[in-house]
Write a protein that holds these residues in place. Structure first.
Motif, PDB file in Angstrom:
ATOM      1  N   LYS A 102       0.841  -1.205   0.000  1.00 49.47           N
ATOM      2  CA  LYS A 102       0.000   0.000   0.000  1.00 49.47           C
ATOM      3  C   LYS A 102       0.878   1.258   0.000  1.00 49.47           C
ATOM      4  O   LYS A 102       0.574   2.250  -0.659  1.00 49.47           O
ATOM      5  N   GLY A 103       1.965   1.221   0.761  1.00 47.03           N
ATOM      6  CA  GLY A 103       2.878   2.366   0.828  1.00 47.03           C
ATOM      7  C   GLY A 103       3.516   2.635  -0.519  1.00 47.03           C
ATOM      8  O   GLY A 103       3.627   3.784  -0.952  1.00 47.03           O
ATOM      9  N   PHE A 104       3.895   1.554  -1.214  1.00 45.76           N
ATOM     10  CA  PHE A 104       4.547   1.722  -2.508  1.00 45.76           C
ATOM     11  C   PHE A 104       3.567   2.278  -3.535  1.00 45.76           C
ATOM     12  O   PHE A 104       3.902   3.183  -4.305  1.00 45.76           O
ATOM     13  N   GLU A 105       2.330   1.763  -3.500  1.00 47.51           N
ATOM     14  CA  GLU A 105       1.292   2.272  -4.403  1.00 47.51           C
ATOM     15  C   GLU A 105       1.110   3.782  -4.226  1.00 47.51           C
ATOM     16  O   GLU A 105       1.067   4.545  -5.184  1.00 47.51           O
ATOM     17  N   LEU A 106       1.035   4.180  -2.963  1.00 45.99           N
ATOM     18  CA  LEU A 106       0.821   5.591  -2.659  1.00 45.99           C
ATOM     19  C   LEU A 106       2.035   6.415  -3.097  1.00 45.99           C
ATOM     20  O   LEU A 106       1.898   7.498  -3.666  1.00 45.99           O
ATOM     21  N   PHE A 107       3.223   5.871  -2.856  1.00 50.35           N
ATOM     22  CA  PHE A 107       4.455   6.537  -3.258  1.00 50.35           C
ATOM     23  C   PHE A 107       4.453   6.800  -4.768  1.00 50.35           C
ATOM     24  O   PHE A 107       4.770   7.890  -5.230  1.00 50.35           O
ATOM     25  N   VAL A 108       4.048   5.770  -5.521  1.00 47.75           N
ATOM     26  CA  VAL A 108       4.028   5.918  -6.976  1.00 47.75           C
ATOM     27  C   VAL A 108       2.994   6.975  -7.381  1.00 47.75           C
ATOM     28  O   VAL A 108       3.255   7.820  -8.242  1.00 47.75           O
ATOM     29  N   ASP A 109       1.824   6.969  -6.725  1.00 51.58           N
ATOM     30  CA  ASP A 109       0.802   7.985  -7.011  1.00 51.58           C
ATOM     31  C   ASP A 109       1.347   9.386  -6.763  1.00 51.58           C
ATOM     32  O   ASP A 109       1.102  10.315  -7.535  1.00 51.58           O
ATOM     33  N   TYR A 110       2.081   9.550  -5.670  1.00 56.70           N
ATOM     34  CA  TYR A 110       2.659  10.855  -5.329  1.00 56.70           C
ATOM     35  C   TYR A 110       3.656  11.312  -6.400  1.00 56.70           C
ATOM     36  O   TYR A 110       3.799  12.495  -6.659  1.00 56.70           O
ATOM     37  N   LYS A 112       3.749  10.345  -9.682  1.00 55.01           N
ATOM     38  CA  LYS A 112       3.249  10.454 -11.054  1.00 55.01           C
ATOM     39  C   LYS A 112       2.377  11.694 -11.213  1.00 55.01           C
ATOM     40  O   LYS A 112       1.179  11.657 -10.986  1.00 55.01           O
ATOM     41  N   VAL A 113       2.990  12.793 -11.647  1.00 56.67           N
ATOM     42  CA  VAL A 113       2.229  14.021 -11.858  1.00 56.67           C
ATOM     43  C   VAL A 113       1.367  13.833 -13.103  1.00 56.67           C
ATOM     44  O   VAL A 113       1.887  13.494 -14.158  1.00 56.67           O
ATOM     45  N   PRO A 114       0.047  14.030 -13.009  1.00 52.66           N
ATOM     46  CA  PRO A 114      -0.798  13.840 -14.192  1.00 52.66           C
ATOM     47  C   PRO A 114      -0.428  14.844 -15.289  1.00 52.66           C
ATOM     48  O   PRO A 114      -0.084  15.989 -14.991  1.00 52.66           O
ATOM     49  N   TRP A 183       2.578  17.007  -6.358  1.00 56.64           N
ATOM     50  CA  TRP A 183       1.285  17.363  -6.938  1.00 56.64           C
ATOM     51  C   TRP A 183       0.166  16.925  -6.020  1.00 56.64           C
ATOM     52  O   TRP A 183       0.359  16.110  -5.114  1.00 56.64           O
ATOM     53  N   PHE A 184      -0.999  17.505  -6.243  1.00 59.28           N
ATOM     54  CA  PHE A 184      -2.185  17.138  -5.474  1.00 59.28           C
ATOM     55  C   PHE A 184      -3.394  17.671  -6.212  1.00 59.28           C
ATOM     56  O   PHE A 184      -3.269  18.495  -7.138  1.00 59.28           O
ATOM     57  N   GLU A 185      -4.552  17.183  -5.798  1.00 60.65           N
ATOM     58  CA  GLU A 185      -5.803  17.754  -6.291  1.00 60.65           C
ATOM     59  C   GLU A 185      -6.615  18.096  -5.057  1.00 60.65           C
ATOM     60  O   GLU A 185      -6.974  17.215  -4.274  1.00 60.65           O
TER      61      GLU A 185
END
Ligand code: HEC
Ligand SMILES: [Cu+2]
Length: 332
Positions: A102-110, A112-114, A183-185
């Motif tokens: 779960k941590g790695f998934e979140l890390f990757v999301d953080y 990957k800037v859309p 990045w964030f939304e």
């Protein structure tokens, strides 16, 4: 502290309910990352609590069960239990794998800037943040539209600083000499604290600003337009007050007579100044101009030479004129 009791009640009633104030343990969930980050935090926290309780319970049990009066002589270990070893290795491993995954998934999301994210440049300098928008507008508070991916391209002019917006669950160092990004939304309109979270000197704790989220793009665009020419319709002294605020002078110079890292601007106009080298001078326009452009030329007695040229900011000639008018207006 004031909010502790109502927060505690809110937590007891419903821990998932969202308010702009957040809950006892968390700031509001104001970005796309918040739900997942909090889930992971809670998961790790509660797994740790249960593991801690089990280990302590087993320790207490064994200490009591095999205390000296019951088993005075150390006994050789009776046997090896493969079953037990496998159980206490495999079960915790499963939890660890879930945490990592779960941590790695979140890390990757953080990371990957859309594509097409709205880019804002962020610059940290002791002890002030500057935000620059694609239209050329500039501000000292972060303004963003809700529901759109926003990318912050972060840099520092002097030392390590760090961007931290707890409500968005994002944090990223600002490193001199290179760019970093996050990045964030934003998912909730409102104003949220924006901190520097890397110790950067005397006024580090004052390096606080706000992230302001607009509910609609139209409201954001309207603000953008007003930010493009912030001095319009202002007298030179009023415009100077804005420069003082926007360009970080106020982190070291107050306008009310109290002294911070630098002397207050209140009442210095026309005063006689003593300098560190023993000479004296009068505060007039040229002295102010010199103090802004070459702060090391004359060091005010009792202060240190910590101000850099232009306070470390880009100042137009116009903005310097405004500052002179502002300081003049604070004569008494
Ligand atoms: C990092 C803190 C810091 C920042 C930021 C800073 N200054 Fe200073 N400034 C000082 C210190 C300390 C002094 C006194 C020592 C000296 O004379 O250099 C000073 C002195 C001055 C003086 C002379 C004041 C006097 O009482 O004689 C002026 C004018 C001044 N600064 C203007 C500015 C302006 C305008 C800005 C914003 C563009 C600014 N400073 C930003 C720290 C700072
Ligand atoms: Cu800092």
């Amino acid at each position: 502290m004031i909010h502790l009791v109502p927060n505690l009640l809110a937590v007891l009633q419903s821990s998932s309910e969202q308010t702009p104030e957040g809950s006892l343990f968390f700031p509001p969930k104001a970005s796309n990352f918040a739900a997942e980050a909090d889930w992971l935090y809670n998961f790790i926290f509660w797994v740790s609590v249960v593991a801690f309780a089990l280990v302590i319970a087993a320790t207490v049990y064994l200490v009591v069960r095999y205390r000296k009066s019951v088993a005075p002589e150390p006994q050789p270990s009776p046997h090896h239990s493969t079953k037990l070893e496998v159980i206490w290795s495999v079960i915790p491993s499963i939890f660890l794998v879930v945490m990592f995954w779960k941590g790695f998934e979140l890390f990757v999301d953080y990371r990957k800037v859309p594509a097409g994210a709205y880019q804002i440049q962020v610059e940290g300098v002791k002890w002030n943040w500057t935000f620059r928008y694609p239209t050329g507008a500039e501000s000292n508070e972060l303004h963003v539209p809700m529901g759109e991916p926003v990318e912050l391209l972060i840099s520092s002019k002097d030392v390590l600083h760090s961007v931290f917006i707890p409500a968005f669950r994002v944090k990223q160092d600002a490193v001199p000499g290179r760019y970093t990004r996050l990045w964030f939304e934003a998912t909730m309109p409102g104003e949220f604290p924006f901190y520097c979270t890397e110790y950067c000197g005397t006024s580090h704790s004052g390096m606080i600003t706000k992230a302001k989220v607009y509910e609609t793009r139209a409201e954001f665009d309207e603000w953008l337009k007003s930010a493009l020419n912030p001095y319009e319709g202002k007298s030179p002294a009023e415009a100077g007050a804005l420069v003082w605020e926007r360009k970080g002078c106020k982190t070291c110079h107050t306008n009310d007579g109290s002294n911070l890292v630098g002397p207050s601007f209140k009442g210095i106009w026309g005063a006689t100044r003593e300098f560190e080298d023993g000479s004296t001078g009068t505060v007039d326009e040229n002295y102010i101009l010199e103090s802004i452009q070459m702060p090391a030329a004359k060091i005010v007695k009792g202060y240190q030479n910590v101000m850099v040229a232009n306070g470390g900011q880009e100042l137009s000639d116009e903005e310097r004129d405004f500052l002179v008018a502002y300081i003049t207006s604070l004569a008494n």
